[in-house]
Each structure stands twice: as structure tokens, then as C-alpha cells.
Design a protein around this motif. Structure first.
Motif, mmCIF file in Angstrom:
data_model
loop_
_atom_site.group_PDB
_atom_site.id
_atom_site.type_symbol
_atom_site.label_atom_id
_atom_site.label_comp_id
_atom_site.label_asym_id
_atom_site.label_seq_id
_atom_site.Cartn_x
_atom_site.Cartn_y
_atom_site.Cartn_z
ATOM 1 N N VAL B 68 0.858 -1.192 0.000
ATOM 2 C CA VAL B 68 0.000 0.000 0.000
ATOM 3 C C VAL B 68 0.892 1.239 0.000
ATOM 4 O O VAL B 68 1.781 1.356 0.849
ATOM 5 N N PRO B 69 0.698 2.161 -0.935
ATOM 6 C CA PRO B 69 1.511 3.383 -0.892
ATOM 7 C C PRO B 69 1.239 4.172 0.401
ATOM 8 O O PRO B 69 0.082 4.305 0.806
ATOM 9 N N GLN B 71 1.390 7.184 0.710
ATOM 10 C CA GLN B 71 0.619 8.362 0.308
ATOM 11 C C GLN B 71 -0.881 8.086 0.430
ATOM 12 O O GLN B 71 -1.655 8.974 0.786
ATOM 13 N N LEU B 72 -1.247 6.830 0.169
ATOM 14 C CA LEU B 72 -2.660 6.452 0.282
ATOM 15 C C LEU B 72 -3.099 6.483 1.751
ATOM 16 O O LEU B 72 -4.215 6.911 2.062
ATOM 17 N N ALA B 75 -3.573 10.067 2.641
ATOM 18 C CA ALA B 75 -4.842 10.579 2.105
ATOM 19 C C ALA B 75 -6.012 10.005 2.899
ATOM 20 O O ALA B 75 -6.999 10.695 3.142
ATOM 21 N N GLY B 76 -5.869 8.755 3.305
ATOM 22 C CA GLY B 76 -6.947 8.095 4.043
ATOM 23 C C GLY B 76 -7.212 8.737 5.392
ATOM 24 O O GLY B 76 -8.375 8.869 5.800
#
Lengths: 86, 138
Positions: B68-69, B71-72, B75-76
Motif C-alpha cells: 500500500v503506498p 501516500q494512500l 490521504a486516508g
């Protein structure tokens, strides 16, 4: 950057492997009328629940653009599923 | 302090050279000193959270490999700011009922972002006879 390609590989014993490549942008363009309706529904939901529409859109875009690089690889016995977003 | 600098200061203290001369000599020493190596690369910042699970229960080997990035995740955590207050109240009540007296209103997005920031150095390893779990950043 927005995801470009979603690939799904499924391998099962005694059957042919399934490989699917989904080009995200063309699919989004095809589904744009549905997406427009979904966006309107989401906007109404944001207004009803007193959430900033702009903030919600920004967060949605951030999540969408952070998806590339996600990879899910599952193997159990002779069955395997691979989902890759690039 | 190196020997040459020590000598210059010694000469200055003995009055053999003036302060300006000492300053010029020290400046010349600084110029002649070899530059520190610049090819030392800083440690690359991890980009992904990796979850590996290997299990052999039921005599069927199972392997899960999720990337999982980070960055995700960042954002999450911003989604937390979009949760309506009434939903937070209901979630708090459910948590209390389940024996977890935790107030989600106290959880700020900045704190969650800091948590994701420090995930870089985290490694979790669970080793059991038939199952291995490893969570780390790469």
C-alpha cells in the motif's frame, strides 16, 4: 497522478488463468454520466451531513491519485489472485 | 583542532603574527581543507507499507502480500476530518459499550498524519509455528 491501469490476474487449478487489464481513464469516460449522478448524490449527502463539499472532493481526489503502486497478491494452494494498480 | 591551526594560534599568542595575519592564515587553511564527501546519499524515504502473511494451517500454504503506498494512508487519514459529528458520537458510544472508552473527537487529523509519518521506522513481526506475519515500510 491518477491511476492509469488496473490489472487483475486470477489463477485456478484445472482452469485457464484469467487476466484482465482495465484502462482507468477510458472506463471513467464511458461511465462519466453515472459518475456525474454519483457526484451529485455525494454533494447532497455532504450538505445533509454538514461536510464541506470542497474538502470531500479534495480528499477523494487525493485518495484516487495515491492509488498507483497498490498491489494485492493472494495465494492459497494452487489458487492465486493478483491485483495491481499502476 | 588540527596542528596547523594550533600553530597559528600559538604564534598569535606569542605575538609573532598579528590578528589579521592569523585570520588570513586560518582562512587559507579552510580553503585548502578537502571538501567533505558529497556522494553520501541520504537514506531513501520509504514509499510503501508492506504486509506479508505466510500461513500453513490446514496443510494448505497461504501467502498474502499487500503493498500500500504510504501516500494512500496519508490521504486516508484525511477522511477522519470528514466524519460527521453525530457519527463520531455514535461510534464513541459503541466503543464505550464494547469496553474501549476512547473519544474519537480527541483524534486530530494532524496526529494521524504524524502517526503515518513515523511508520517509516516501524517493523512488526509475528512468528508462530504455522504462521508468519511481517509489516514494514520499504
Amino acid at each position: 497522478m491518477m491511476p492509469q491501469l488496473l490489472s487483475v490476474n486470477v489463477k485456478r487449478p484445472a482452469s485457464r488463468p484469467i487476466r484482465i487489464w482495465v484502462p482507468v481513464l477510458p472506463v471513467l469516460l464511458v461511465l462519466s454520466p453515472v459518475l456525474l449522478l454519483a457526484a451529485v448524490a455525494a454533494t447532497v449527502a455532504c450538505v445533509v451531513h454538514q461536510i464541506s463539499v470542497l474538502r470531500a472532493l479534495g480528499t477523494g481526489w487525493r485518495i484516487m491519485s495515491a492509488l498507483p503502486g497498490t498491489r494485492l497478491d493472494l495465494k492459497r494452494g494452487h489458487t492465486a489472485v493478483l491485483v495491481n494498480i499502476s | 583542532m588540527n596542528e596547523q591551526r594550533k600553530d597559528i594560534l600559538q604564534m598569535l599568542s606569542e605575538g609573532k603574527i598579528t590578528m589579521e595575519e592569523a585570520d588570513q592564515l586560518i582562512a587559507a587553511l579552510e580553503r585548502d581543507r578537502p571538501a567533505p564527501p558529497t556522494d553520501v546519499q541520504p537514506k531513501a524515504k520509504p514509499k510503501y507499507l508492506r504486509v506479508l502473511v505466510e500461513s500453513n494451517d490446514d496443510s494448505t500454504p497461504t501467502r498474502v502480500n499487500v503493498r500500500v503506498p504510504l501516500q494512500l494512508l496519508r490521504a486516508g487519514v484525511r477522511l477522519a476530518a470528514l466524519i460527521p459529528p453525530q457519527a463520531l458520537g455514535e461510534a464513541n458510544a459503541e466503543l464505550s459499550r464494547s469496553g474501549v472508552p476512547f473519544d474519537l473527537n480527541q483524534l486530530k487529523p494532524e496526529q494521524l498524519e504524524a502517526l503515518v509519518e513515523y511508520l517509516d521506522d516501524m517493523t512488526i513481526e509475528v512468528d508462530q509455528p504455522d504462521t508468519k506475519v511481517r509489516v514494514y515500510c520499504e
